[in-house]
Design a protein around this motif. Structure first.
Motif, PDB file in Angstrom:
ATOM      1  N   THR A  46       0.831  -1.205   0.000  1.00  8.51           N
ATOM      2  CA  THR A  46       0.000   0.000   0.000  1.00  8.51           C
ATOM      3  C   THR A  46       0.868   1.258   0.000  1.00  8.51           C
ATOM      4  N   VAL A  47       1.970   1.210   0.740  1.00  9.34           N
ATOM      5  CA  VAL A  47       2.894   2.348   0.751  1.00  9.34           C
ATOM      6  C   VAL A  47       3.427   2.609  -0.656  1.00  9.34           C
ATOM      7  N   LYS A  48       3.814   1.533  -1.365  1.00  9.54           N
ATOM      8  CA  LYS A  48       4.312   1.688  -2.732  1.00  9.54           C
ATOM      9  C   LYS A  48       3.256   2.302  -3.640  1.00  9.54           C
ATOM     10  N   ALA A  49       2.007   1.871  -3.459  1.00  9.37           N
ATOM     11  CA  ALA A  49       0.916   2.416  -4.268  1.00  9.37           C
ATOM     12  C   ALA A  49       0.733   3.905  -3.996  1.00  9.37           C
ATOM     13  N   HIS A  50       0.790   4.278  -2.721  1.00  4.79           N
ATOM     14  CA  HIS A  50       0.669   5.699  -2.362  1.00  4.79           C
ATOM     15  C   HIS A  50       1.826   6.504  -2.955  1.00  4.79           C
ATOM     16  N   LEU A  51       3.044   5.954  -2.883  1.00  5.62           N
ATOM     17  CA  LEU A  51       4.203   6.665  -3.414  1.00  5.62           C
ATOM     18  C   LEU A  51       4.093   6.859  -4.921  1.00  5.62           C
ATOM     19  N   SER A  52       3.575   5.850  -5.612  1.00 10.17           N
ATOM     20  CA  SER A  52       3.373   5.987  -7.063  1.00 10.17           C
ATOM     21  C   SER A  52       2.423   7.139  -7.363  1.00 10.17           C
ATOM     22  N   ALA A  53       1.339   7.232  -6.567  1.00 15.71           N
ATOM     23  CA  ALA A  53       0.375   8.322  -6.750  1.00 15.71           C
ATOM     24  C   ALA A  53       1.002   9.672  -6.410  1.00 15.71           C
ATOM     25  N   ILE A  54       1.824   9.691  -5.354  1.00 14.07           N
ATOM     26  CA  ILE A  54       2.484  10.933  -4.947  1.00 14.07           C
ATOM     27  C   ILE A  54       3.447  11.405  -6.029  1.00 14.07           C
ATOM     28  N   PHE A  55       4.245  10.482  -6.554  1.00 11.84           N
ATOM     29  CA  PHE A  55       5.189  10.846  -7.610  1.00 11.84           C
ATOM     30  C   PHE A  55       4.457  11.387  -8.834  1.00 11.84           C
ATOM     31  N   ARG A  56       3.313  10.760  -9.162  1.00  9.80           N
ATOM     32  CA  ARG A  56       2.549  11.207 -10.321  1.00  9.80           C
ATOM     33  C   ARG A  56       2.002  12.616 -10.099  1.00  9.80           C
ATOM     34  N   LYS A  57       1.457  12.867  -8.926  1.00 10.05           N
ATOM     35  CA  LYS A  57       0.833  14.161  -8.650  1.00 10.05           C
ATOM     36  C   LYS A  57       1.864  15.288  -8.535  1.00 10.05           C
ATOM     37  N   THR A  58       3.024  14.974  -7.985  1.00  5.74           N
ATOM     38  CA  THR A  58       4.052  16.003  -7.794  1.00  5.74           C
ATOM     39  C   THR A  58       5.042  16.066  -8.946  1.00  5.74           C
ATOM     40  N   GLN A  59       4.907  15.101  -9.887  1.00  7.00           N
ATOM     41  CA  GLN A  59       5.821  15.005 -11.031  1.00  7.00           C
ATOM     42  C   GLN A  59       7.263  14.794 -10.578  1.00  7.00           C
ATOM     43  N   ALA A  60       7.416  14.102  -9.459  1.00  9.34           N
ATOM     44  CA  ALA A  60       8.746  13.738  -8.953  1.00  9.34           C
ATOM     45  C   ALA A  60       9.073  12.323  -9.426  1.00  9.34           C
ATOM     46  N   ARG A  61      10.301  12.112  -9.844  1.00 11.96           N
ATOM     47  CA  ARG A  61      10.708  10.787 -10.323  1.00 11.96           C
ATOM     48  C   ARG A  61      11.281   9.915  -9.213  1.00 11.96           C
ATOM     49  N   ASN A  62      11.668  10.516  -8.111  1.00 13.72           N
ATOM     50  CA  ASN A  62      12.253   9.766  -7.018  1.00 13.72           C
ATOM     51  C   ASN A  62      12.126  10.575  -5.734  1.00 13.72           C
ATOM     52  N   ARG A  63      12.666  10.049  -4.647  1.00  8.62           N
ATOM     53  CA  ARG A  63      12.513  10.694  -3.346  1.00  8.62           C
ATOM     54  C   ARG A  63      13.286  12.009  -3.255  1.00  8.62           C
ATOM     55  N   VAL A  64      14.400  12.082  -3.933  1.00  7.31           N
ATOM     56  CA  VAL A  64      15.167  13.336  -3.909  1.00  7.31           C
ATOM     57  C   VAL A  64      14.368  14.452  -4.565  1.00  7.31           C
ATOM     58  N   GLU A  65      13.758  14.167  -5.721  1.00  5.29           N
ATOM     59  CA  GLU A  65      12.946  15.177  -6.390  1.00  5.29           C
ATOM     60  C   GLU A  65      11.696  15.506  -5.565  1.00  5.29           C
ATOM     61  N   LEU A  66      11.196  14.521  -4.827  1.00  4.36           N
ATOM     62  CA  LEU A  66      10.044  14.791  -3.958  1.00  4.36           C
ATOM     63  C   LEU A  66      10.433  15.771  -2.857  1.00  4.36           C
ATOM     64  N   LEU A  67      11.651  15.641  -2.325  1.00  2.00           N
ATOM     65  CA  LEU A  67      12.125  16.576  -1.311  1.00  2.00           C
ATOM     66  C   LEU A  67      12.254  17.977  -1.894  1.00  2.00           C
ATOM     67  N   ARG A  68      12.702  18.055  -3.141  1.00  2.00           N
ATOM     68  CA  ARG A  68      12.796  19.364  -3.800  1.00  2.00           C
ATOM     69  C   ARG A  68      11.403  19.957  -4.007  1.00  2.00           C
ATOM     70  N   TRP A  69      10.456  19.096  -4.374  1.00  2.00           N
ATOM     71  CA  TRP A  69       9.077  19.572  -4.526  1.00  2.00           C
ATOM     72  C   TRP A  69       8.572  20.110  -3.191  1.00  2.00           C
ATOM     73  N   LEU A  70       8.921  19.417  -2.108  1.00  2.00           N
ATOM     74  CA  LEU A  70       8.502  19.859  -0.782  1.00  2.00           C
ATOM     75  C   LEU A  70       9.064  21.233  -0.470  1.00  2.00           C
ATOM     76  N   GLN A  71      10.308  21.469  -0.883  1.00  2.00           N
ATOM     77  CA  GLN A  71      10.919  22.787  -0.679  1.00  2.00           C
ATOM     78  C   GLN A  71      10.132  23.868  -1.419  1.00  2.00           C
ATOM     79  N   GLN A  72       9.665  23.542  -2.612  1.00  2.00           N
ATOM     80  CA  GLN A  72       8.923  24.512  -3.415  1.00  2.00           C
ATOM     81  C   GLN A  72       7.515  24.733  -2.881  1.00  2.00           C
TER      82      GLN A  72
END
Length: 224
Positions: free
Chosen positions: A183-209
């Protein structure tokens, strides 16, 4: 999450460094070379670079031009880091993927190498929590794209982003939220899609923005 297939250890030592031998002992494909020779090599994908701590590369005030040039080519972490000479929060903000300290126990170094090769950041939970606190408390104007992604995230997804930003792994997130790792993986896939982040590092950058307001979760011990 971007996994790495090859590790390059940068050190001026000609004999095999202990970090190189540790990586070999757990089956990591690793190459050791000095910085001059490395900069002559063509850039390849799937490569993670471990750079031995050097005061010419990194100080408490920030990274030097030489290290910045290296980081433009590859994802980089620092090993044999001196605790008294590096501000870990600065290292996170600079884009370094992790710090392995000189006084780390061998089992910690092995854990760090495996974590980094799996595409995750390697910092203490305290450091990541401080970084997240700074991000969510710093006023920032959202651009329309970020605001749209922000609005699309569910409450559960926001919890997961907060835990990811603190360095929690999928199993740790599953345990905290009482859900399955699948379920965590499924949520992460949805999060990456919504934030247009390809990985956790880009997700952290999105969080900064985004200046996303994340609900705090109980800490999970990961690195002392």
């Amino acid at each position: 999450m971007e996994r790495f297939s090859r590790l390059i250890i940068l050190t001026e030592r000609q004999q095999l460094h202990n970090t190189t031998m540790l990586a070999q002992s757990v089956g990591i494909k690793v190459q050791q070379c000095n910085n001059h020779d490395f900069m002559q090599l063509p850039v390849k994908s799937g490569v993670l670079v471990g750079c031995q701590f050097n005061s010419h590369f990194l100080t408490k005030k920030g990274i030097t031009g030489e290290l910045a040039q290296l980081m433009q080519r590859y994802p980089v972490f620092i090993f044999q880091a001196e605790r008294a000479l590096i501000d870990p929060a600065m290292a996170v903000h600079s884009g370094l993927r992790g710090l392995i300290y000189r006084d780390e126990q061998l089992d910690r170094v092995l854990t760090a190498l495996k974590t980094l090769m799996a595409g995750q950041l390697y910092y203490s939970r305290t450091v990541m929590s401080d970084v997240v606190d700074l991000l969510i408390n710093k006023p920032r104007k959202l651009n329309p794209d970020v605001a749209t992604a922000n609005a699309q995230l569910t409450k559960q997804e926001k919890r997961i982003i907060g835990l990811v930003a603190e360095g929690a792994r999928n199993k740790e997130i599953a345990a905290i939220l009482n859900i399955s790792a699948h379920t965590v993986k499924a949520h992460l896939s949805a999060i990456f899609r919504k934030t247009q982040a390809r990985n956790r590092v880009e997700l952290l950058r999105w969080l900064q923005q985004s200046n996303q307001i994340i609900e705090n979760q109980p800490a999970v011990a990961r690195q002392a």
